[in-house]
Design an enzyme around this catalytic site. Structure first.
Site, mmCIF file in Angstrom:
data_model
loop_
_atom_site.group_PDB
_atom_site.id
_atom_site.type_symbol
_atom_site.label_atom_id
_atom_site.label_comp_id
_atom_site.label_asym_id
_atom_site.label_seq_id
_atom_site.Cartn_x
_atom_site.Cartn_y
_atom_site.Cartn_z
ATOM 1 N N GLY A 113 0.828 -1.206 0.000
ATOM 2 C CA GLY A 113 0.000 0.000 0.000
ATOM 3 C C GLY A 113 0.858 1.250 0.000
ATOM 4 C CG ASN A 114 -0.212 4.705 -1.530
ATOM 5 O OD1 ASN A 114 -0.890 5.558 -0.984
ATOM 6 N ND2 ASN A 114 -0.620 4.059 -2.629
ATOM 7 N NE ARG A 115 5.111 6.624 4.876
ATOM 8 C CZ ARG A 115 5.164 5.829 5.937
ATOM 9 N NH1 ARG A 115 4.130 5.742 6.761
ATOM 10 N NH2 ARG A 115 6.250 5.118 6.177
#
Ligand code: C5P
Length: 219
Positions: free
Chosen positions: A29-31
């Protein structure tokens, strides 16, 4: 709000991260929190638009009056966009889409071992670029999260992807992703503007007014 700047306009917005499965319990995933995209959806509905929000996994609640479609992976987001883009006046791609997905997610949880291991990644479709290549496409706005040479990279990205407008912001510690405030550099064919630093809801309002102006000039 029938008198708003976007009264009678239909908007499609993507927001949030995507999750790319590794196995049934793990993902890449990412932030991205989704806050910028949700702020845009909220403000667009307040300005009178009919809003469809295609959202990756976020902790946010659905903005009032907005139709929300939940997706998890980039491929799901791609399919949802292609299903809903037809007839929309404006498409704003605010999602932080994973550039790659795992080639073959494991059907069962991957077991720990002491050996070194690796994942094979394959590129995801570029949703906004594909949208920009459609016939009779909407007015299309992309985002560019950059860590360096923000304006130059954004200008090149706008042209490469065939976008009408791009909103660029610097990301890094305390900036851009998963933060309350943001600063946006807006680039279109004829205009360059800087909005903020300001809270995302106020940036969303200003960005939408610029988009409304550009869309109204087209016709
Ligand atoms: O190339 P980059 O990911 O920096 O481009 C960012 C812009 O492109 C954002 O508007 C993002 O929503 C969109 N994008 C997309 N599909 C991808 C990658 C990015 O729509 N696979």
């Amino acid at each position: 709000n029938k008198a708003g700047a976007l009264a009678g306009k239909t908007l499609l917005i993507t927001a949030g991260p995507t999750h790319e499965p590794i196995d049934p319990v793990r993902f890449i995933g990412n932030r991205s929190s989704g806050r910028m995209g949700y702020a845009i959806a909220t403000a667009a509905a307040q300005q009178g638009a009919t809003v469809t929000l295609i959202s990756g996994p976020t902790a946010l609640s659905t903005p009032h009056g907005v139709e929300r479609i939940n997706v998890s992976t980039a491929l799901e987001m791609h399919d949802a966009v292609m299903q809903h883009i037809k007839g929309k006046a404006i498409f704003i791609a605010a999602a932080a889409v994973a550039d790659y997905r795992i080639a073959t997610p494991a059907a069962q949880k991957i077991k720990k071992s002491t050996a070194q291991t690796s994942l094979t990644l394959i590129p995801n479709p570029d949703i906004v670029a594909e949208a920009a290549a459609l016939p009779n496409r909407p007015y299309i706005v992309g985002f560019a999260a950059e860590t360096e040479a923000v304006i130059d990279n954004a200008r090149a990205k706008r042209e490469r992807k065939g976008l009408d407008m791009i909103a660029a912001n610097q990301v890094g510690p305390g900036l851009g992703f998963d933060t309350e405030d943001n600063c946006l550099h807006i680039l279109s064919e004829h205009a360059e503007r800087t909005l903020g630093p300001a809270p995302k809801p106020s940036l969303a309002n200003e960005l939408l007014l610029l988009i409304a102006d550009a869309v109204n000039e087209q016709h």
